[in-house]
Write a protein that holds these residues in place. Sequence first.
Motif, PDB file in Angstrom:
ATOM      1  N   THR A   1       0.827  -1.211   0.000  1.00 32.54           N
ATOM      2  CA  THR A   1       0.000   0.000   0.000  1.00 32.54           C
ATOM      3  C   THR A   1       0.860   1.258   0.000  1.00 32.54           C
ATOM      4  OG1 THR A   1      -1.683  -1.197   1.243  1.00 32.54           O
ATOM      5  CG2 THR A   1      -1.874   1.192   1.181  1.00 32.54           C
ATOM      6  N   GLY A   2       1.874   1.303   0.881  1.00 27.32           N
ATOM      7  CA  GLY A   2       2.751   2.470   0.940  1.00 27.32           C
ATOM      8  C   GLY A   2       3.490   2.709  -0.358  1.00 27.32           C
ATOM      9  N   CYS A   3       3.940   1.635  -0.988  1.00 28.01           N
ATOM     10  CA  CYS A   3       4.649   1.732  -2.263  1.00 28.01           C
ATOM     11  C   CYS A   3       3.758   2.350  -3.340  1.00 28.01           C
ATOM     12  CB  CYS A   3       5.121   0.344  -2.672  1.00 28.01           C
ATOM     13  SG  CYS A   3       5.883   0.252  -4.297  1.00 28.01           S
ATOM     14  N   TYR A   4       2.544   1.820  -3.494  1.00 28.88           N
ATOM     15  CA  TYR A   4       1.642   2.329  -4.535  1.00 28.88           C
ATOM     16  C   TYR A   4       1.171   3.751  -4.242  1.00 28.88           C
ATOM     17  CZ  TYR A   4       1.300  -1.988  -7.201  1.00 28.88           C
ATOM     18  OH  TYR A   4       1.587  -3.059  -7.997  1.00 28.88           O
ATOM     19  N   MET A   5       0.931   4.057  -2.975  1.00 29.26           N
ATOM     20  CA  MET A   5       0.479   5.411  -2.624  1.00 29.26           C
ATOM     21  C   MET A   5       1.539   6.455  -2.953  1.00 29.26           C
ATOM     22  SD  MET A   5      -2.618   5.399  -1.611  1.00 29.26           S
ATOM     23  CE  MET A   5      -3.890   4.304  -1.004  1.00 29.26           C
ATOM     24  N   HIS A   6       2.805   6.144  -2.669  1.00 31.82           N
ATOM     25  CA  HIS A   6       3.880   7.088  -2.974  1.00 31.82           C
ATOM     26  C   HIS A   6       4.082   7.239  -4.480  1.00 31.82           C
ATOM     27  CE1 HIS A   6       4.909   7.362   1.236  1.00 31.82           C
ATOM     28  NE2 HIS A   6       5.915   8.163   0.960  1.00 31.82           N
ATOM     29  N   ILE A   7       3.917   6.157  -5.212  1.00 33.10           N
ATOM     30  CA  ILE A   7       4.023   6.245  -6.675  1.00 33.10           C
ATOM     31  C   ILE A   7       2.927   7.138  -7.242  1.00 33.10           C
ATOM     32  CG2 ILE A   7       3.744   4.904  -8.808  1.00 33.10           C
ATOM     33  CD1 ILE A   7       5.217   2.616  -7.453  1.00 33.10           C
ATOM     34  N   LEU A   8       1.690   6.921  -6.773  1.00 33.59           N
ATOM     35  CA  LEU A   8       0.565   7.733  -7.252  1.00 33.59           C
ATOM     36  C   LEU A   8       0.726   9.192  -6.841  1.00 33.59           C
ATOM     37  CD1 LEU A   8      -2.398   5.291  -6.508  1.00 33.59           C
ATOM     38  CD2 LEU A   8      -1.430   5.838  -8.742  1.00 33.59           C
ATOM     39  N   TYR A   9       1.299   9.417  -5.657  1.00 34.73           N
ATOM     40  CA  TYR A   9       1.539  10.791  -5.206  1.00 34.73           C
ATOM     41  C   TYR A   9       2.595  11.452  -6.088  1.00 34.73           C
ATOM     42  CZ  TYR A   9       1.516  14.579  -1.763  1.00 34.73           C
ATOM     43  OH  TYR A   9       1.358  15.789  -1.148  1.00 34.73           O
ATOM     44  N   TYR A  10       3.643  10.711  -6.419  1.00 33.28           N
ATOM     45  CA  TYR A  10       4.707  11.263  -7.271  1.00 33.28           C
ATOM     46  C   TYR A  10       4.160  11.640  -8.653  1.00 33.28           C
ATOM     47  CZ  TYR A  10       8.823  11.381 -10.280  1.00 33.28           C
ATOM     48  OH  TYR A  10       9.767  11.747 -11.207  1.00 33.28           O
ATOM     49  N   LEU A  11       3.267  10.825  -9.186  1.00 32.76           N
ATOM     50  CA  LEU A  11       2.681  11.088 -10.506  1.00 32.76           C
ATOM     51  C   LEU A  11       1.616  12.181 -10.466  1.00 32.76           C
ATOM     52  CD1 LEU A  11       2.318   7.407 -11.771  1.00 32.76           C
ATOM     53  CD2 LEU A  11       4.021   9.086 -12.496  1.00 32.76           C
ATOM     54  N   GLY A  12       1.171  12.589  -9.265  1.00 31.06           N
ATOM     55  CA  GLY A  12       0.145  13.618  -9.142  1.00 31.06           C
ATOM     56  C   GLY A  12      -1.266  13.090  -9.223  1.00 31.06           C
ATOM     57  N   ILE A  13      -1.413  11.780  -9.366  1.00 28.21           N
ATOM     58  CA  ILE A  13      -2.741  11.176  -9.504  1.00 28.21           C
ATOM     59  C   ILE A  13      -3.475  11.210  -8.167  1.00 28.21           C
ATOM     60  CG2 ILE A  13      -3.981   9.038 -10.025  1.00 28.21           C
ATOM     61  CD1 ILE A  13      -1.675   8.336 -11.938  1.00 28.21           C
ATOM     62  N   LEU A  14      -2.754  10.915  -7.088  1.00 25.86           N
ATOM     63  CA  LEU A  14      -3.385  10.842  -5.771  1.00 25.86           C
ATOM     64  C   LEU A  14      -3.908  12.201  -5.333  1.00 25.86           C
ATOM     65  CD1 LEU A  14      -3.788   8.543  -3.700  1.00 25.86           C
ATOM     66  CD2 LEU A  14      -1.818   9.437  -2.483  1.00 25.86           C
TER      67      LEU A  14
ATOM     68  N   ASN B   1      12.380  10.065  -8.783  1.00 25.24           N
ATOM     69  CA  ASN B   1      11.756   9.314  -9.870  1.00 25.24           C
ATOM     70  C   ASN B   1      10.821   8.263  -9.281  1.00 25.24           C
ATOM     71  OD1 ASN B   1      13.492   7.207  -8.999  1.00 25.24           O
ATOM     72  ND2 ASN B   1      15.108   7.974 -10.367  1.00 25.24           N
ATOM     73  N   LEU B   2      10.249   7.433 -10.140  1.00 28.12           N
ATOM     74  CA  LEU B   2       9.289   6.425  -9.693  1.00 28.12           C
ATOM     75  C   LEU B   2       9.911   5.412  -8.744  1.00 28.12           C
ATOM     76  CD1 LEU B   2       7.223   5.615 -12.916  1.00 28.12           C
ATOM     77  CD2 LEU B   2       6.402   6.695 -10.837  1.00 28.12           C
ATOM     78  N   VAL B   3      11.138   4.998  -9.045  1.00 29.07           N
ATOM     79  CA  VAL B   3      11.815   4.005  -8.195  1.00 29.07           C
ATOM     80  C   VAL B   3      12.047   4.571  -6.795  1.00 29.07           C
ATOM     81  CG1 VAL B   3      13.890   2.610  -7.924  1.00 29.07           C
ATOM     82  CG2 VAL B   3      12.906   2.934 -10.198  1.00 29.07           C
ATOM     83  N   ASP B   4      12.510   5.819  -6.738  1.00 31.51           N
ATOM     84  CA  ASP B   4      12.744   6.455  -5.441  1.00 31.51           C
ATOM     85  C   ASP B   4      11.447   6.584  -4.654  1.00 31.51           C
ATOM     86  OD1 ASP B   4      14.244   7.797  -3.451  1.00 31.51           O
ATOM     87  OD2 ASP B   4      13.541   9.720  -4.221  1.00 31.51           O
ATOM     88  N   ALA B   5      10.354   6.947  -5.334  1.00 33.34           N
ATOM     89  CA  ALA B   5       9.051   7.062  -4.667  1.00 33.34           C
ATOM     90  C   ALA B   5       8.580   5.711  -4.127  1.00 33.34           C
ATOM     91  CB  ALA B   5       8.027   7.629  -5.644  1.00 33.34           C
ATOM     92  N   ALA B   6       8.755   4.651  -4.919  1.00 30.54           N
ATOM     93  CA  ALA B   6       8.324   3.309  -4.489  1.00 30.54           C
ATOM     94  C   ALA B   6       9.113   2.841  -3.273  1.00 30.54           C
ATOM     95  CB  ALA B   6       8.492   2.320  -5.636  1.00 30.54           C
ATOM     96  N   VAL B   7      10.435   3.056  -3.292  1.00 29.36           N
ATOM     97  CA  VAL B   7      11.273   2.606  -2.175  1.00 29.36           C
ATOM     98  C   VAL B   7      10.968   3.401  -0.907  1.00 29.36           C
ATOM     99  CG1 VAL B   7      13.652   2.464  -1.344  1.00 29.36           C
ATOM    100  CG2 VAL B   7      13.100   1.773  -3.681  1.00 29.36           C
ATOM    101  N   ARG B   8      10.802   4.723  -1.040  1.00 29.16           N
ATOM    102  CA  ARG B   8      10.488   5.551   0.132  1.00 29.16           C
ATOM    103  C   ARG B   8       9.132   5.172   0.735  1.00 29.16           C
ATOM    104  NH1 ARG B   8      12.499  11.742  -0.015  1.00 29.16           N
ATOM    105  NH2 ARG B   8      14.648  11.382  -0.645  1.00 29.16           N
TER     106      ARG B   8
ATOM    107  N   ILE C   1       6.897   2.611   5.916  1.00 30.90           N
ATOM    108  CA  ILE C   1       5.915   1.796   6.631  1.00 30.90           C
ATOM    109  C   ILE C   1       6.539   1.074   7.827  1.00 30.90           C
ATOM    110  CG2 ILE C   1       4.449  -0.253   6.373  1.00 30.90           C
ATOM    111  CD1 ILE C   1       3.248   2.214   5.157  1.00 30.90           C
ATOM    112  N   ILE C   2       7.856   0.807   7.778  1.00 30.62           N
ATOM    113  CA  ILE C   2       8.487  -0.034   8.797  1.00 30.62           C
ATOM    114  C   ILE C   2       8.306   0.545  10.198  1.00 30.62           C
ATOM    115  CG2 ILE C   2      10.649  -1.061   9.550  1.00 30.62           C
ATOM    116  CD1 ILE C   2       9.555  -2.215   6.955  1.00 30.62           C
ATOM    117  N   LYS C   3       8.554   1.846  10.356  1.00 35.19           N
ATOM    118  CA  LYS C   3       8.431   2.481  11.669  1.00 35.19           C
ATOM    119  C   LYS C   3       6.997   2.384  12.182  1.00 35.19           C
ATOM    120  CE  LYS C   3       8.578   6.992  11.928  1.00 35.19           C
ATOM    121  NZ  LYS C   3       9.042   8.399  11.963  1.00 35.19           N
ATOM    122  N   VAL C   4       6.038   2.576  11.284  1.00 31.90           N
ATOM    123  CA  VAL C   4       4.632   2.484  11.670  1.00 31.90           C
ATOM    124  C   VAL C   4       4.288   1.060  12.098  1.00 31.90           C
ATOM    125  CG1 VAL C   4       2.276   2.690  10.823  1.00 31.90           C
ATOM    126  CG2 VAL C   4       3.979   4.387  10.175  1.00 31.90           C
TER     127      VAL C   4
END
Length: 539
Positions: A213-226, A348-355, A360-363
């Motif tokens: 979930t965190g991976c996809y949300m950050h990708i969508l945020y990076y693309l401006g879709i979210l 980029n997309l890879v950086d957004a997915a990894v971040r 999520i780990i701390k949460v």
Amino acid sequence: MRKHKRQLRWLAFLAWITYVIYVQIYSFYIMEQDYDACNGGGLVAWVSAVILLYIMLFRLILPHIHHVRRLKRSICIRPFECCRVTCQYTLVRLATCAIVFVLIVMLTHQGRFVPSTHQCIALSGYFAIILIAYFLSVEPEKIDWRLVIKNLLIQIIIVYSMMIWTFGRVLLQCTAEKITVFFSFSKEAAAVVFSDQLPHMLAIELLCTLTLTGCYMHILYYLGILQSFFHKLGFILEMITGATAVEAICAALCTLCGGVEAAVVLEPYIVLLTMSELHTFIVSGFAFMTGVTLSLYMSLGIDQVNLMTANFATCSGVLALSKIVYPETDRSVTTYKDLKFLDRDEYNLVDAAVRGATAIIKVLVNVISGLIAMVSVVNMSNTFVGWVLENIGIPGMDIIGILSFISRPLIFLMGVEWQYSDKVARLFIIKTVKNENFAYRAFSKLQQTDPIPMREQAVTTALLYGYSNIAHIGVITALMTVLAPERRQDISITVMRAMFTSVLVNMLTASVIGALVTPHDLKLAQNVTNLNVSAHWTR
């Protein structure tokens, strides 16, 4: 590419339309497949229709909404003024009530809705829950009854359309299947990392689904879709529900992915929430479940449609009861007009997915530690009370047994028959005191050994839905304080009231199901869900 953004959008749109047309031709003319709205060409057609409606609404209709409002004002002001003056007369009001009563009698005599005794009892339980929420209210004179009634009506419509309307039930079953497929991707990844021979572990499944979930949300945020989706969704939900944009978006996100994921996505806005909005936010975290737990309980044999109905109906129930218990008294800065999105520094997309995955780990660590702590305390307290009672000659009794006996009349008011109310009451208390996981597993075993009727199953599923239990207090407190340490004191003050409100929300949903649904409706709807969608359309 930024210079040619408009051309690229048109190119992508034309490519999608071409693909949709070819899929329809290939599926229904070349392969001669049966029409199925949940798979293949039917699913592509439905998704395309939703996308086109979205584009038409926000690109063609809403930009010109001020013209529509002006036209409506000029056309409708005189008739509405006439109606307002006319309705001031007592005779007109009595005549209107008489017409409504005659319509109800006609529907009743036609046999469409003949309320049984248990449905009437469930209706009384429905109003009893609203009355309890009113007595728990912080400032009852500040309650916005227009917002409350609007959301209560929306909840009734949702339950009717999903449990009684046959096409709605089929659509809901399709949605449940797609959610299960989506979260299965994280299970495949877990099998690579942890080995597929490991037994089921909730921590591993939570790690996988939250990471996905965190991976996809950050990708969508990076693309401006979210951001675009939230902005438009906030406008629609604020208009429909009457709640602020962040409150409504939080409830909608909890419906789709769960409270933990919604809190992570809306993290920047937690510090801006008023006390009433924070209460609604925390109630949403208690009242809903994550997608992985939904798929887990579906695999235990819990009815998919009952679970998904409870999931969607809870959204309006949260907004209604939370605004009764904690009405808004401050000025909100999280409405649709105030909604702003923070810029992030992903490259980029890879950086957004990894971040997104690593954030999520701390949460997750805080969620698991809070859950372990609270479950341990609850189990120790339950064992201690059982030991104390055994020493005075009352063996086999503990906190769960005592509370089950006390809550049995309340469960009866949800529309459950008295002969089954003791079993349902025990399951409900197990869920409230311990965890919904224990309750649903006990419910699954009960259905195999001593099953209860279909209508009681639907009510019980709604009662057991959500994380509204004592053990989850530690999870919510840990999660919220990690995401917004500035609000630690406010969160600690609000969390207990929010937990009790979420229990009332689940009981309210169960009462609506008990008041609306009959065994005949459930049998009819279940027969339809056993058929494919094409059979429904040929009727």
